[in-house]
Design a protein around this motif. Structure first.
Motif, mmCIF file in Angstrom:
data_model
loop_
_atom_site.group_PDB
_atom_site.id
_atom_site.type_symbol
_atom_site.label_atom_id
_atom_site.label_comp_id
_atom_site.label_asym_id
_atom_site.label_seq_id
_atom_site.Cartn_x
_atom_site.Cartn_y
_atom_site.Cartn_z
ATOM 1 N N THR A 1 52.248 79.788 18.820
ATOM 2 C CA THR A 1 51.795 78.788 17.614
ATOM 3 C C THR A 1 50.933 77.833 18.328
ATOM 4 O O THR A 1 51.300 76.601 18.061
ATOM 5 C CB THR A 1 53.148 78.248 17.269
ATOM 6 O OG1 THR A 1 53.945 77.698 18.386
ATOM 7 C CG2 THR A 1 54.021 79.169 16.420
ATOM 8 N N ALA A 2 50.058 78.231 19.193
ATOM 9 C CA ALA A 2 49.218 77.235 19.956
ATOM 10 C C ALA A 2 49.909 76.210 20.613
ATOM 11 O O ALA A 2 50.709 76.761 21.427
ATOM 12 C CB ALA A 2 48.258 76.768 18.675
ATOM 13 N N LEU B 1 34.682 72.784 20.368
ATOM 14 C CA LEU B 1 35.528 71.966 19.209
ATOM 15 C C LEU B 1 35.551 70.296 19.397
ATOM 16 O O LEU B 1 36.037 69.571 18.527
ATOM 17 C CB LEU B 1 36.918 72.541 19.176
ATOM 18 C CG LEU B 1 37.297 74.017 18.932
ATOM 19 C CD1 LEU B 1 38.693 74.364 19.014
ATOM 20 C CD2 LEU B 1 36.490 74.432 17.429
ATOM 21 N N GLU C 1 60.650 72.548 12.177
ATOM 22 C CA GLU C 1 59.343 72.991 12.063
ATOM 23 C C GLU C 1 58.559 72.983 10.743
ATOM 24 O O GLU C 1 59.247 73.032 9.692
ATOM 25 C CB GLU C 1 58.766 74.360 12.698
ATOM 26 C CG GLU C 1 59.860 75.460 11.620
ATOM 27 C CD GLU C 1 60.024 76.965 12.407
ATOM 28 O OE1 GLU C 1 58.835 77.176 12.978
ATOM 29 O OE2 GLU C 1 60.861 77.748 11.939
ATOM 30 N N ALA C 2 57.354 72.739 10.719
ATOM 31 C CA ALA C 2 56.700 72.799 9.600
ATOM 32 C C ALA C 2 55.275 73.104 9.655
ATOM 33 O O ALA C 2 54.426 72.726 10.671
ATOM 34 C CB ALA C 2 56.504 71.402 8.844
ATOM 35 N N ALA C 3 54.608 73.945 8.453
ATOM 36 C CA ALA C 3 53.293 74.426 8.643
ATOM 37 C C ALA C 3 52.340 73.572 7.878
ATOM 38 O O ALA C 3 53.069 73.159 6.761
ATOM 39 C CB ALA C 3 53.171 75.882 8.225
ATOM 40 N N ARG D 1 57.718 66.007 8.519
ATOM 41 C CA ARG D 1 58.683 66.859 8.162
ATOM 42 C C ARG D 1 59.338 67.702 9.307
ATOM 43 O O ARG D 1 60.379 67.772 9.367
ATOM 44 C CB ARG D 1 58.065 67.912 7.215
ATOM 45 C CG ARG D 1 59.097 68.808 6.274
ATOM 46 C CD ARG D 1 58.324 69.370 5.147
ATOM 47 N NE ARG D 1 57.056 69.631 5.082
ATOM 48 C CZ ARG D 1 56.677 70.884 5.343
ATOM 49 N NH1 ARG D 1 57.465 71.849 5.560
ATOM 50 N NH2 ARG D 1 55.274 70.992 5.394
ATOM 51 N N PHE E 1 47.147 73.485 16.770
ATOM 52 C CA PHE E 1 45.894 73.954 15.923
ATOM 53 C C PHE E 1 46.488 74.865 15.008
ATOM 54 O O PHE E 1 47.319 75.876 15.273
ATOM 55 C CB PHE E 1 44.631 74.389 16.870
ATOM 56 C CG PHE E 1 43.769 73.512 17.433
ATOM 57 C CD1 PHE E 1 43.851 72.344 17.170
ATOM 58 C CD2 PHE E 1 42.890 74.108 18.696
ATOM 59 C CE1 PHE E 1 42.991 71.438 17.734
ATOM 60 C CE2 PHE E 1 41.860 73.050 18.958
ATOM 61 C CZ PHE E 1 41.964 71.943 18.509
ATOM 62 N N GLY E 2 45.941 74.889 13.945
ATOM 63 C CA GLY E 2 46.404 75.917 12.834
ATOM 64 C C GLY E 2 47.621 75.108 12.163
ATOM 65 O O GLY E 2 48.128 75.943 11.220
ATOM 66 N N GLN F 1 50.544 74.190 13.152
ATOM 67 C CA GLN F 1 51.900 74.575 13.372
ATOM 68 C C GLN F 1 52.589 73.602 13.973
ATOM 69 O O GLN F 1 52.246 73.252 15.594
ATOM 70 C CB GLN F 1 52.126 76.001 14.070
ATOM 71 C CG GLN F 1 51.686 77.025 13.107
ATOM 72 C CD GLN F 1 50.792 78.163 13.771
ATOM 73 O OE1 GLN F 1 50.498 78.195 14.816
ATOM 74 N NE2 GLN F 1 50.081 78.880 12.861
ATOM 75 N N THR G 1 49.473 72.965 5.587
ATOM 76 C CA THR G 1 48.255 73.729 4.809
ATOM 77 C C THR G 1 47.046 73.130 4.773
ATOM 78 O O THR G 1 46.184 73.489 4.146
ATOM 79 C CB THR G 1 48.967 73.925 3.505
ATOM 80 O OG1 THR G 1 49.200 73.030 2.602
ATOM 81 C CG2 THR G 1 50.162 74.881 3.613
ATOM 82 N N PHE G 2 46.695 72.018 5.433
ATOM 83 C CA PHE G 2 45.591 71.251 5.276
ATOM 84 C C PHE G 2 44.034 71.689 5.894
ATOM 85 O O PHE G 2 43.235 71.725 5.121
ATOM 86 C CB PHE G 2 45.796 69.890 5.650
ATOM 87 C CG PHE G 2 44.838 68.877 5.258
ATOM 88 C CD1 PHE G 2 44.469 68.389 4.172
ATOM 89 C CD2 PHE G 2 43.754 68.172 6.468
ATOM 90 C CE1 PHE G 2 43.387 67.556 3.945
ATOM 91 C CE2 PHE G 2 43.059 67.252 6.310
ATOM 92 C CZ PHE G 2 43.150 66.831 4.723
ATOM 93 N N HIS G 3 44.230 71.673 7.159
ATOM 94 C CA HIS G 3 43.134 71.997 7.842
ATOM 95 C C HIS G 3 43.288 72.641 9.114
ATOM 96 O O HIS G 3 44.290 72.814 9.543
ATOM 97 C CB HIS G 3 42.232 70.526 8.076
ATOM 98 C CG HIS G 3 40.744 71.036 8.462
ATOM 99 N ND1 HIS G 3 40.655 70.991 9.997
ATOM 100 C CD2 HIS G 3 39.493 71.153 7.855
ATOM 101 C CE1 HIS G 3 39.225 71.192 9.940
ATOM 102 N NE2 HIS G 3 38.586 71.259 8.675
ATOM 103 N N ARG G 4 42.201 73.311 9.579
ATOM 104 C CA ARG G 4 42.637 74.237 10.803
ATOM 105 C C ARG G 4 42.654 73.516 12.041
ATOM 106 O O ARG G 4 43.414 73.846 12.861
ATOM 107 C CB ARG G 4 41.169 75.169 10.956
ATOM 108 C CG ARG G 4 41.162 76.052 10.039
ATOM 109 C CD ARG G 4 39.958 77.148 9.818
ATOM 110 N NE ARG G 4 40.047 77.992 8.621
ATOM 111 C CZ ARG G 4 39.480 77.677 7.427
ATOM 112 N NH1 ARG G 4 39.473 76.313 7.218
ATOM 113 N NH2 ARG G 4 40.056 78.396 6.502
ATOM 114 N N THR G 5 41.897 72.254 12.241
ATOM 115 C CA THR G 5 42.200 71.417 13.446
ATOM 116 C C THR G 5 42.621 69.965 12.987
ATOM 117 O O THR G 5 42.813 69.305 14.089
ATOM 118 C CB THR G 5 40.962 71.473 14.031
ATOM 119 O OG1 THR G 5 39.888 70.893 13.328
ATOM 120 C CG2 THR G 5 40.493 72.682 14.613
#
Lengths: 393, 414
Positions: free
Chosen positions: B162-163, B206, B263-265, B282, B400-401, B403, B267-271
């Motif tokens: 998870t990076a 990046l 844990e929380a994902a 959260r 990143f991502g 996670q 959903t906003f942006h890749r970086t």
């Protein structure tokens, strides 16, 4: 094993392969030998045949151009399949359900810029300091966005960005066994109440020179004309592009929201033998012991075609049920192979029949209406996976 | 609230050295492990330094082999402390690992063997066998396969990415397996050996890396006003996690407990995190709730603290939301100021450091914090180690991502 109590269902499934996308396309193509043959590509990477995905309606689940540009085919296939699965489960676009959806992805990495690789290799071959030249040319040539499309966890990351599941996101790695483990973990967590709603997603792009090279280096790829899956030499793998996804859900949760099951996920077992002679069969036997050995079990095997694991799995499965080696139709999708077979299994847990894909004796048992579907997947190097599905009646 | 899980052994290797015995005094002393890289040519690169682990010839290996070697070191150390060095560990391995790829030395060697420097020619020339290192050592499953074999762990090993949250995700995955009764103990390893040229260039592109090339040891500046990016680094940590009753039954000393995981994902942006800080808040709040605690019970934060302008700002915002008016009174430290960002291993290494902090009653400093950022009203443990009498630590890891994982570690089981 939903031993911890809760019954677990598959409430959505999505699949895109060389045969097309969705349930009807797969059912039609699997019954049509001409369609199966036409789905293979023996020319593009000759002398290595692959089962490519030729077209994908990318806009259907990934309408934003920015998302499409930030991802490559490997991610496209899996995200598309995930969109299909979420849609089938009635979760797609439902913010409240998506907020509680846990993602378990099985992933390797995304596409390399192989043209840049070749350019650098050509120049480095005659350079006095090849390592320094490589550094210079990489710094000049690599694109920042490409990196984010390569990282393993970014498949799941992009999946959350594009489709919205937000409870958690975990990416499992490690070839075939990552696919088994993703399904096993979803089943165990749902069964034990560590979450209610899981999206298992996996993807593979076979049309990649770097992936072909990796497996060729291990002596795994079938060379020359495509041949019957079960009769190949040890170098017997034909890679297949695929995106596969399943919504795995606690039955009580699905019932409460009125979601219909495709199948019950009775158990997922994952053995880990050392692959000395007979070890894989002995390990798998412990997980298969209580299944009847007759045509009441439809067995979908994710065997890769590469030996000796394929020959061992074939010999183990012979006589245990109505066996179908699906890599004959869709190729081998490594991390995605197990999930893809589980999707096909979930679809035919209701549909029943699955046409034979080989004239090899292992597929000779006359078909009957199955009472269960067993998905078998032995990794090329390690891991003996089994998932058992039953129709929910 | 969920059951706590015991930690009975830890091991670590970082750019500061091998083993807890080498790392803990160095961390307390505020030493930096960050140096100019010598492992490959760095002339002309935006970033020319990192936290490389070059001991024992590791610098010459491909990343996956370096991960394997460091994984062996830290697992041996953790198992010895846990008193589990006999035959058969009795539980599975959960491994946090970076993605694996064929690297340039191997690629150039393959091209040299081929009729032309092209993939088609390399494919034609490449027919090897299953144990050819050019194949085996670049599969994603090989590190776990070989660690599982070396330490006789039970069943299929799990490899997780998870990076930058991977190490914490591995701990959470293990805690869940123990809580649901799948096993009594798990060997968790997080190992990161990705300081190879292409990875360094990619992170540089990046614009995520510090570019203080003339001052490597001073480059990682978490929460400082003059922070300009993270420092890529290598390292590994192992933790032996056990059901407390199982540890007690065999008379093992319990070092600390993993009390909660969240844990929380995003959903906003890749970086980038969502500007509302929602997902990282959260993750933290869920970890605290999972531990059966209120935010008031958090005595210290081992921050993700990468030293990128964005991360530290967002982490501060989420901590303000979590801790409320206590935010300026809860000591926060960032181990990455000394050891760099060990990416896939960071969550495991920082959990191990958090446990050492609890046990020794000392918080390692955040170095290079000469210019506090007035926009970040945190109590940063700047300059020197600080005595600490608390019972619980919140350890954050954000990838990143999107996670995000937080862990609550404590000296008490409940």
């Amino acid at each position: 094993m939903s031993a911890s109590g809760r019954e677990v269902w598959i409430t959505g499934a999505g699949l895109v392969t060389a045969l097309g996308e969705g349930r009807a396309a797969h059912r039609a193509a699997l019954a049509d030998p001409a369609a199966l043959a036409a789905a293979r590509d023996e020319a593009a990477f000759a002398p290595f045949a692959i089962h490519p995905i030729r077209a994908l309606d990318l806009d259907r689940y990934m309408p934003r151009r920015g998302d499409q540009r930030a991802t490559g085919p490997w991610m496209h296939y899996g995200i598309h399949a995930a969109g299909m699965a979420l849609e089938a489960a009635g979760v797609l676009g439902d913010a409240a359900l998506l907020a509680r959806t846990h993602v378990l992805a099985a992933a390797a990495g995304g596409e390399r810029d192989t043209a840049l690789d070749e350019k650098i290799l050509a120049e480095a071959a005659g350079a006095p300091t090849p390592a320094a030249l490589t550094v210079t040319r990489l710094a000049e040539g690599l694109r920042p966005t490409a990196f984010l499309a390569q990282l393993s966890n970014m498949f799941a990351g992009n999946l959350s960005i594009v489709l919205g599941p937000a409870a958690s996101s975990r990416t499992l790695m490690g070839e075939e066994s990552a696919g088994v483990e993703a399904v096993r973990m979803a089943g165990r967590r749902a069964g034990a109440g560590q979450g209610d709603l899981f999206l298992v997603a996996a993807s593979y792009n076979a049309a990649r020179l770097d992936m072909l090279l990796l497996h060729r280096l291990g002596g795994r790829l079938l060379e020359g004309a495509w041949t019957d899956l079960w009769s190949r030499p040890p170098a017997g793998m034909c890679l297949g592009s695929m995106g596969a996804a399943l919504v795995v859900e606690a039955a009580d949760h699905a019932r409460a929201r009125g979601a219909r099951p495709l199948a019950r996920l009775v158990r997922v077992a994952h053995a880990w033998s050392d692959r000395t002679a007979g070890a894989a069969a002995a390990a798998a036997e412990r997980d298969w012991a209580d299944l009847p050995r007759d045509s009441s079990t439809l067995i979908l095997s994710a065997a890769s075609g590469a030996g000796p694991a394929t020959a061992d799995e074939r010999d183990f499965l012979a006589g245990r049920g109505v066996v179908r080696g699906t890599a004959a139709a869709i190729g081998h999708g490594v991390e995605a192979a197990f999930a893809a077979n589980l999707v096909l299994g979930a679809w035919c847990a209701e549909d029943g029949a699955f046409p034979a894909l080989s004239s090899h004796p292992v597929e000779a048992m006359p078909a009957a209406a199955p009472e269960r579907v067993a998905v078998s997947g032995w990794g090329v190097r390690r891991g003996e996976g089994l998932a058992v599905l039953e129709p929910v009646r | 609230m969920s059951a706590s899980v015991a930690v009975t052994g830890i091991g670590m290797v970082t750019a500061l050295g091998q083993g807890v015995a080498a790392n803990w005094p160095a961390l307390l002393a505020g030493r930096s492990g960050i140096r100019t890289l010598t492992r490959f040519p760095v002339e002309g690169l935006r970033c020319t330094f990192g936290g490389a682990v070059d001991d024992d010839g590791l610098g010459g290996l491909p990343a996956a082999q370096r991960c394997l070697a460091m994984g062996r070191m830290v697992a041996s150390e953790a198992l010895a402390q846990a008193g589990l060095t006999g035959s058969g560990f009795g539980g599975p391995l959960v491994l946090a690992l970076p993605p694996i790829e064929l690297e340039w030395p191997q690629r150039r060697a393959l091209a040299a063997r081929a009729a032309a420097p092209s993939y088609a020619a390399m494919l034609a020339a490449a027919a090897g066998d299953a144990d050819d290192p050019a194949h085996r050592d670049f599969l994603f499953g090989t590190v776990a396969e070989q660690l599982a074999e070396a330490f006789a762990t039970a069943g299929p090993p799990v490899t997780i990415s998870t990076a930058c949250a991977s190490g914490a995700t591995a701990i959470q995955t293990a805690v869940e397996a123990i809580r649901r009764g799948d096993c009594d103990r798990v060997l968790v390893v997080g190992s990161e050996g990705s300081l190879q040229v292409e990875a360094l260039i990619r992170f540089g592109l990046l614009q995520a890396l510090s570019t203080h090339n003339t001052d490597p040891a001073g480059a990682a500046r978490p929460f400082a006003a003059d922070r300009d990016g993270f420092v890529m680094a290598e390292g590994a940590a192992a933790l032996v996690l056990e059901r407390p009753a199982a540890a007690a039954d065999r008379g093992a000393a319990i070092l600390a407990y993993v009390r909660g995981c969240g844990e929380a994902a995003d959903t906003f942006h890749r970086t980038r995190s969502n500007p509302d800080g929602g997902a990282i808040l959260r993750a933290m709040a869920d970890a605290v709730a999972d531990a059966g605690l209120a935010p008031d019970a958090i005595d210290h934060v081992n921050a993700h603290g990468t030293g990128t302008p964005e991360n530290d700002k967002m982490e501060c915002l989420a901590l303000q939301l979590l801790l409320g008016e206590r935010v300026g009174r809860v000591p926060v430290t960032a181990n990455k100021s000394m050891i760099g960002h060990t990416l896939s291993a960071a969550g495991a290494i920082e959990a191990a450091v958090s446990i050492l902090t609890l046990r020794h009653g000392l918080i390692p400093p955040t170095i290079n914090h000469h210019h506090p950022d007035p926009a970040l009203p945190l109590d940063i443990v700047a300059g020197a180690a600080r005595p600490f009498a608390g019972r619980t630590v919140l350890s954050n890891s954000f990838g990143f991502g999107g996670q995000n994982v937080s862990l609550v570690l404590g000296l008490d089981p409940a």
